[in-house]
Design a protein around this motif. Structure first.
Motif, mmCIF file in Angstrom:
data_model
loop_
_atom_site.group_PDB
_atom_site.id
_atom_site.type_symbol
_atom_site.label_atom_id
_atom_site.label_comp_id
_atom_site.label_asym_id
_atom_site.label_seq_id
_atom_site.Cartn_x
_atom_site.Cartn_y
_atom_site.Cartn_z
ATOM 1 N N PRO A 98 11.997 4.128 4.102
ATOM 2 C CA PRO A 98 11.404 4.810 5.115
ATOM 3 C C PRO A 98 10.680 3.512 5.825
ATOM 4 C CG PRO A 98 10.993 5.875 2.874
ATOM 5 C CD PRO A 98 11.971 4.744 2.702
ATOM 6 N N ASP A 99 10.655 3.655 7.096
ATOM 7 C CA ASP A 99 10.051 2.678 8.148
ATOM 8 C C ASP A 99 8.547 2.770 7.972
ATOM 9 O OD1 ASP A 99 10.927 0.809 9.908
ATOM 10 O OD2 ASP A 99 9.928 1.558 11.325
ATOM 11 N N ASP A 100 7.915 3.638 7.685
ATOM 12 C CA ASP A 100 6.550 3.825 7.658
ATOM 13 C C ASP A 100 5.975 3.194 6.407
ATOM 14 O OD1 ASP A 100 7.187 5.899 5.892
ATOM 15 O OD2 ASP A 100 5.742 7.136 6.593
ATOM 16 N N CYS A 101 6.912 2.429 5.479
ATOM 17 C CA CYS A 101 6.360 1.702 4.327
ATOM 18 C C CYS A 101 6.080 0.370 4.797
ATOM 19 C CB CYS A 101 7.299 1.839 3.010
ATOM 20 S SG CYS A 101 7.350 3.553 2.556
ATOM 21 N N GLU A 144 2.482 4.102 -12.732
ATOM 22 C CA GLU A 144 0.976 4.648 -12.726
ATOM 23 C C GLU A 144 -0.151 3.431 -12.514
ATOM 24 O OE1 GLU A 144 0.558 7.840 -12.978
ATOM 25 O OE2 GLU A 144 2.566 7.969 -12.969
ATOM 26 N N GLY A 145 0.038 2.259 -12.618
ATOM 27 C CA GLY A 145 -0.565 1.273 -12.564
ATOM 28 C C GLY A 145 -0.625 0.948 -11.159
ATOM 29 N N TRP A 146 0.407 1.059 -10.168
ATOM 30 C CA TRP A 146 0.387 0.981 -8.786
ATOM 31 C C TRP A 146 -0.532 2.164 -8.240
ATOM 32 C CZ3 TRP A 146 6.598 -0.065 -7.880
ATOM 33 C CH2 TRP A 146 6.462 -1.498 -8.148
ATOM 34 N N ARG A 147 -0.052 3.303 -8.811
ATOM 35 C CA ARG A 147 -0.840 4.376 -8.118
ATOM 36 C C ARG A 147 -2.542 4.441 -8.474
ATOM 37 N NH1 ARG A 147 3.636 8.670 -10.173
ATOM 38 N NH2 ARG A 147 4.837 8.742 -8.147
ATOM 39 N N ALA A 148 -2.726 3.886 -9.723
ATOM 40 C CA ALA A 148 -4.049 3.623 -9.914
ATOM 41 C C ALA A 148 -4.902 2.863 -9.027
ATOM 42 C CB ALA A 148 -4.399 3.107 -11.394
ATOM 43 N N ALA A 149 -4.194 1.798 -8.550
ATOM 44 C CA ALA A 149 -4.622 0.539 -7.605
ATOM 45 C C ALA A 149 -4.594 1.092 -6.129
ATOM 46 C CB ALA A 149 -3.876 -0.528 -7.914
ATOM 47 N N LEU A 174 3.863 5.701 -3.454
ATOM 48 C CA LEU A 174 5.142 5.406 -3.608
ATOM 49 C C LEU A 174 5.934 6.377 -3.041
ATOM 50 C CD1 LEU A 174 4.119 3.730 -5.863
ATOM 51 C CD2 LEU A 174 5.749 4.391 -7.295
ATOM 52 N N VAL A 175 7.065 5.957 -2.100
ATOM 53 C CA VAL A 175 7.882 6.809 -1.249
ATOM 54 C C VAL A 175 9.394 6.807 -1.699
ATOM 55 C CG1 VAL A 175 8.475 7.714 1.117
ATOM 56 C CG2 VAL A 175 6.143 6.474 0.615
ATOM 57 N N GLN A 202 0.793 -1.218 0.172
ATOM 58 C CA GLN A 202 0.138 0.091 -0.029
ATOM 59 C C GLN A 202 0.883 1.153 0.047
ATOM 60 O OE1 GLN A 202 -3.337 0.000 -0.325
ATOM 61 N NE2 GLN A 202 -3.542 2.246 -0.407
ATOM 62 N N ARG A 203 1.858 1.178 0.890
ATOM 63 C CA ARG A 203 2.866 2.256 0.639
ATOM 64 C C ARG A 203 4.264 1.601 0.464
ATOM 65 N NH1 ARG A 203 3.338 7.404 2.854
ATOM 66 N NH2 ARG A 203 5.177 8.105 3.940
ATOM 67 N N VAL A 204 4.938 1.847 -0.711
ATOM 68 C CA VAL A 204 5.879 1.429 -1.367
ATOM 69 C C VAL A 204 6.992 2.212 -1.218
ATOM 70 C CG1 VAL A 204 6.921 0.022 -3.549
ATOM 71 C CG2 VAL A 204 4.450 -0.093 -2.783
ATOM 72 N N ALA A 205 8.288 1.548 -0.392
ATOM 73 C CA ALA A 205 9.555 2.603 -0.468
ATOM 74 C C ALA A 205 10.293 2.050 -1.932
ATOM 75 C CB ALA A 205 10.213 2.153 0.686
ATOM 76 N N LEU A 206 10.549 3.146 -2.457
ATOM 77 C CA LEU A 206 10.916 2.907 -4.047
ATOM 78 C C LEU A 206 12.437 3.450 -3.995
ATOM 79 C CD1 LEU A 206 10.430 2.008 -6.936
ATOM 80 C CD2 LEU A 206 9.607 4.337 -7.292
#
Length: 449
Positions: A293-296, A272-277, A281-282, A253-257
């Motif tokens: 980031p630890d909150d991912c 864009e597909g990930w965002r649409a779902a 992205l952090v 849901q919250r992806v460290a990239l």
């Protein structure tokens, strides 16, 4: 959105790689933008670097269009996305126009598949180095080779002199095709390259100045009015909600990239597909010694050029320790370069061994380069951020690294090439961590879909 809002389009293609397609594509984009047009772009096939230059030139997002790796609904959705709200869509072909693998007609990965599917006239780039009238025979052959692919005009590249140009013009016009441009030999116009293609845009010293130079070159040497007139309405793209076609499931849901010059190969349509779902992205930078980031709830390490930065990555202890802590409880996946960094050791081109993160047991080397290139289909043997066990994916592999030691981790996937020939096991998985040299483009369509 009404169809009238779609751009007219054309494809810049050539008989082979190395003909100057990227330089000419960027020159056209820059020149038409200087005229005030809204220019959009796309690149056929699996390519990360050219689309970044396209985006800089257009000021718009760009995408890939791949007739083998992408299910047809996704392909049409992306074509619509590429052509929407623009005056002109410029699609740059990969490889040669008709180069392909064996497979169903229109689904072979050829640039010609895309030109035919969307009615894109081809602006054929001919490198005329060492030839004159023979260029006309090549043009004639390409114009007649596939009836549903129309060559709308020719651009001669690397013209040696005015006399050379006169000979080329006479020969091409005798074939019945318009010569819409002739670019002289000038090494200063080419984008610098390295082993995977062009240098990344972040490494180019003066992108805006380079594009401004190319715009002037196009205005001087191209028939811009003729090229614009050769473009045709883009056909067949579908206006569908982005959330209805997700190329790959988001890994969290919250992806460290990881995002910097060592980790930059990630497809725009996947993001864009990930965002649409609904995923967020952090970004973080391993080269800046930043941990995920630890909150991912998931971490993704894309491909890129870690071999050029192996020394810095080896000493980035905060990044490495943070990634190890993250992986104790949450999924981490690495593609190609990211997969190499997850291993024990990366040997650079000079033969120096650099310790990596060690979350997987393999070691890799660039000291003895060997090209690994081609489409890949993959069936996952274990669940991972790529998808559940048993999921089938399509993508590609493109690297020069060799595996020094495979380690003892369990394999991630069964691989086959683009024509279905088995390639054995690929990638590894240990606990929450997975990785592979395979770059995923999309979930494979079900039979009959």
């Amino acid at each position: 959105m009404a169809a009238k809002s779609l751009a007219r389009g054309l494809m810049v293609a050539a008989p082979r790689s190395g003909s100057g397609k990227t330089t000419i594509t960027l020159a056209l984009i820059a020149a038409f933008r200087r005229r005030g047009l809204v220019v959009r772009s796309a690149k056929t096939g699996p390519d990360y670097i050219d689309p970044a230059f396209h985006s800089a030139a257009t000021g718009q997002p760009t995408c890939n269009l791949d007739s083998w790796a992408m299910p047809e609904p996704l392909l049409d959705q992306l074509a619509y996305w590429a052509a929407r709200e623009g005056d002109l869509l410029v699609v740059e072909a990969a490889m040669g126009l008709f180069d392909r693998i064996e497979g169903p007609v229109g689904r072979r990965g050829a640039p010609a598949d895309i030109a035919a599917r969307y009615g894109l006239p081809v602006l054929l780039v001919l490198d005329v180095t060492g030839q004159a009238h023979s260029a006309a025979a090549i043009a004639r052959g390409f114009a007649a080779h596939q009836p549903d692919v129309r060559v709308g005009g020719i651009i001669a590249n690397r013209v040696g002199s005015e006399r050379h140009l006169r000979m080329i013009r006479s020969a091409i016009e005798d074939v019945g095709l318009p010569l819409l441009g002739a670019l002289p030999r000038d090494a200063a116009l080419t984008v610098p390259e390295r082993h995977l293609g062009l240098v990344q845009i972040e490494e180019h010293g003066d992108v805006s100045g380079y594009l401004d130079t190319l715009a002037g070159v196009a205005e001087k040497h191209f028939d811009l009015d003729g090229i614009l007139a050769a473009a045709s309405a883009v056909t067949r793209p579908q206006a569908v909600p982005a959330s209805s076609i997700i190329p790959l499931p988001p890994p969290g849901q919250r992806v460290a990239l990881a995002r910097d010059t060592a980790f930059s190969f990630l497809y725009a349509h996947v993001v864009e597909g990930w965002r649409a779902a609904g995923a967020e992205l952090v970004p973080f930078s391993p080269l800046a010694n930043e941990p995920p980031p630890d909150d991912c709830d998931a971490c993704w390490l894309p491909g890129g050029y870690p071999e050029l930065h192996a020394g810095r990555l080896a000493t980035a202890e905060r990044f490495k320790a943070g990634l190890r802590r993250f992986a104790e409880t949450r999924p981490v996946h690495g593609e190609c370069g990211g997969y190499m960094v997850l291993g024990e050791v990366l040997v650079d081109a000079d033969g120096t061994a650099h310790p990596m993160v060690g979350l997987l047991g393999h070691s890799t080397s660039y000291a003895k380069r060997k090209l690994h290139l081609g489409y890949r289909s993959a069936r996952l043997l274990k669940p991972s951020p790529l998808g559940p066990q048993g999921a089938s994916l399509r993508g590609h592999e493109f690297h020069y690294a060799s595996v020094l030691s495979a380690g003892t981790d369990e394999p991630l996937a069964e691989l086959a090439d683009g024509e279905g020939r088995p390639l054995g096991l690929g990638g590894h998985r240990r606990g929450h961590v997975s990785g592979t040299f395979f770059h995923a483009i999309a979930v494979e369509a079900e039979a009959g879909a």
